[in-house]
Motif scaffolding. Structure first.
Motif, PDB file in Angstrom:
ATOM      1  N   GLY A  35       0.792  -1.219   0.000  1.00 24.35           N
ATOM      2  CA  GLY A  35       0.000   0.000   0.000  1.00 24.35           C
ATOM      3  C   GLY A  35       0.824   1.268   0.000  1.00 24.35           C
ATOM      4  N   ASN A  36       0.265   2.295   0.591  1.00 30.28           N
ATOM      5  CA  ASN A  36       0.870   3.629   0.607  1.00 30.28           C
ATOM      6  C   ASN A  36       1.869   3.735   1.757  1.00 30.28           C
ATOM      7  N   LYS A  41       4.565  11.395  -2.578  1.00 27.49           N
ATOM      8  CA  LYS A  41       3.524  11.111  -3.545  1.00 27.49           C
ATOM      9  C   LYS A  41       4.045  10.201  -4.654  1.00 27.49           C
ATOM     10  N   GLY A  42       3.265   9.168  -4.984  1.00 25.93           N
ATOM     11  CA  GLY A  42       3.607   8.285  -6.085  1.00 25.93           C
ATOM     12  C   GLY A  42       4.339   7.024  -5.689  1.00 25.93           C
ATOM     13  N   ALA A  80      -3.868   7.284  -9.732  1.00 30.67           N
ATOM     14  CA  ALA A  80      -4.979   8.238  -9.852  1.00 30.67           C
ATOM     15  C   ALA A  80      -5.400   8.746  -8.475  1.00 30.67           C
ATOM     16  N   GLY A  81      -5.390   7.876  -7.480  1.00 32.31           N
ATOM     17  CA  GLY A  81      -5.772   8.279  -6.135  1.00 32.31           C
ATOM     18  C   GLY A  81      -4.699   9.031  -5.384  1.00 32.31           C
ATOM     19  N   SER A  82      -3.479   9.027  -5.937  1.00 24.87           N
ATOM     20  CA  SER A  82      -2.359   9.702  -5.280  1.00 24.87           C
ATOM     21  C   SER A  82      -2.003  11.026  -5.927  1.00 24.87           C
ATOM     22  N   GLU A  83      -2.806  11.478  -6.889  1.00 20.75           N
ATOM     23  CA  GLU A  83      -2.484  12.715  -7.594  1.00 20.75           C
ATOM     24  C   GLU A  83      -2.271  13.873  -6.617  1.00 20.75           C
ATOM     25  N   PRO A  84      -1.277  14.708  -6.889  1.00 19.57           N
ATOM     26  CA  PRO A  84      -1.044  15.864  -6.004  1.00 19.57           C
ATOM     27  C   PRO A  84      -2.215  16.840  -6.080  1.00 19.57           C
ATOM     28  N   ASP A  85      -2.455  17.537  -5.005  1.00 18.56           N
ATOM     29  CA  ASP A  85      -3.497  18.557  -4.964  1.00 18.56           C
ATOM     30  C   ASP A  85      -2.936  19.845  -5.554  1.00 18.56           C
ATOM     31  N   VAL A  86      -3.358  20.172  -6.763  1.00 19.35           N
ATOM     32  CA  VAL A  86      -2.899  21.400  -7.407  1.00 19.35           C
ATOM     33  C   VAL A  86      -3.789  22.549  -6.942  1.00 19.35           C
ATOM     34  N   ARG A 104       3.404  10.802 -15.834  1.00 23.32           N
ATOM     35  CA  ARG A 104       4.542  10.363 -16.640  1.00 23.32           C
ATOM     36  C   ARG A 104       5.714   9.916 -15.770  1.00 23.32           C
ATOM     37  N   ASN A 105       5.935  10.646 -14.677  1.00 20.20           N
ATOM     38  CA  ASN A 105       7.138  10.430 -13.874  1.00 20.20           C
ATOM     39  C   ASN A 105       6.869   9.812 -12.509  1.00 20.20           C
ATOM     40  N   GLN A 106       5.582   9.731 -12.135  1.00 16.80           N
ATOM     41  CA  GLN A 106       5.168   9.103 -10.881  1.00 16.80           C
ATOM     42  C   GLN A 106       5.779   9.805  -9.670  1.00 16.80           C
ATOM     43  N   ARG A 107       5.908  11.111  -9.784  1.00 22.08           N
ATOM     44  CA  ARG A 107       6.335  11.976  -8.689  1.00 22.08           C
ATOM     45  C   ARG A 107       5.845  13.382  -9.000  1.00 22.08           C
TER      46      ARG A 107
END
Length: 344
Positions: A35-36, A41-42, A80-86, A104-107
């Motif tokens: 898991g996380n 992030k990522g 998708a669930g870990s996307e940063p909050d912009v 693309r970069n998973q970070r």
């Protein structure tokens, strides 16, 4: 049996047998997704099923051998669930860039090089916070002489506040801004922590909301970044008068490192890294790059003269790419950054 015909050891009670995987570069060793890891992030946590002793590690999803549809789907959903909050105060193109970079970069995309164009400046050391507040005020005043945008536009503190603020024109106003943005804590001269600021422009005739972002950090060193979207190039002076922008920044802020660089994909260009007083400082390699004398301004002589022009400027050297913007490729930027960077 596990992937590749390996016998799967007994799984921990919490483990999902469908998430037993291998890791690129680790041969036949088996892991189960844990898991996380709640670090960055990522990242995905893995638990080793091979070692007799507990061993866990965090990896990017692309490092996992995803040889089943279930694992591929799980990893896609995890990202998708870990996307940063912009922050919502930033413009749509900026949000799209940050999310695209993440997938693309998973970070996450580094905030100090997240615009279509980035103006970046850094001082390797500062004397007092009061002096630095005055220097930042001088920078704002210098930018205002380049473009009326800096004198006219309103600013919004980037989340979690989203409140209108004033980007002051005096040292006292800058000090008050830092105090408010950093929770009202008194900013002591011994600087036990690094106070920050991050502001997005309000919409105006000069530029749409969130197309210009200015931010930075104070500590034992000082740095400022300006993220600019294409629709705001004219507002900050990049379209009509970039030479005046360079002059204003170097004269008012007195950086040791400064650059104006295209960063559309967040990874281009490569960072220039220099050593000063035992510490390493980095800045994006730009189509325009400035190095002060004390961090090695003479290193411009190492560059290919067919691609870059170098000339004395203020207390250092100004390096300008002489080709067309499209010719400033990642390979060109990387070679130039390597030539300018301090040798280990």
């Amino acid at each position: 049996m596990g992937k590749g015909g390996n016998v799967v050891p007994e799984l921990p009670e919490w483990a999902d047998p469908r998430l037993v995987v291998r890791l690129r570069g680790e041969g036949s060793e088996l892991f189960v997704v844990d898991g996380n890891p709640h670090t960055f992030k990522g990242l995905v946590g893995l638990y080793s099923l091979t070692d007799r002793e507990y061993r866990s590690l965090s990896v990017r999803p692309h490092e996992i051998v995803a040889d089943s549809e279930y694992i591929q789907g799980w990893l896609s959903g995890y990202l998708a669930g870990s996307e940063p909050d912009v922050p919502q105060v930033l413009c749509r193109t900026r949000r799209d860039r940050e999310l695209g970079f993440f997938h693309r970069n998973q970070r996450p995309l580094p905030v100090d090089r997240a615009g279509a164009r980035v103006v970046r400046m850094l001082r390797t050391s500062i004397s007092t916070l009061d002096a630095e507040y005055s220097r930042l005020a001088s920078l704002v005043n210098g930018l205002s002489e380049v473009s009326g945008f800096w004198g006219d536009v309103g600013w919004i503190a980037v989340e979690p506040w989203n409140d209108p603020v004033r980007l002051g024109r005096t040292g006292n106003e800058i000090e008050q801004l830092f105090g408010w943005l950093n929770g009202g804590f008194e900013l002591a001269e011994d600087r036990p922590w690094d106070p920050t600021f991050r502001l997005a422009c309000e919409g105006s005739d000069w530029a749409p909301q969130g197309t210009v972002e200015i931010g930075g950090t104070l500590g034992w060193s000082s740095s400022v970044f300006i993220n600019v979207e294409e629709s705001a190039y004219r507002a900050v002076g990049l379209e009509n008068n970039p030479a005046a922008l360079v002059q204003a920044v170097v004269a008012s802020y007195e950086p040791d490192l400064f650059s104006v660089s295209p960063c559309e994909d967040g990874e281009h260009p490569t960072l220039v890294s220099v050593r000063y007083d035992g510490d390493l400082f980095s800045i994006p390699m730009g189509q325009v790059t400035y190095l002060s004398e004390r961090v090695g301004g003479d290193q411009g002589a190492r560059l290919d003269p067919a691609l870059f022009g170098c000339r004395p400027f203020e207390e250092g050297v100004l390096i300008e790419f002489t080709g067309s913007p499209d010719a400033f490729t990642p390979a060109v930027a990387e070679a130039a950054a390597r030539a300018l960077s301090s040798e280990e």
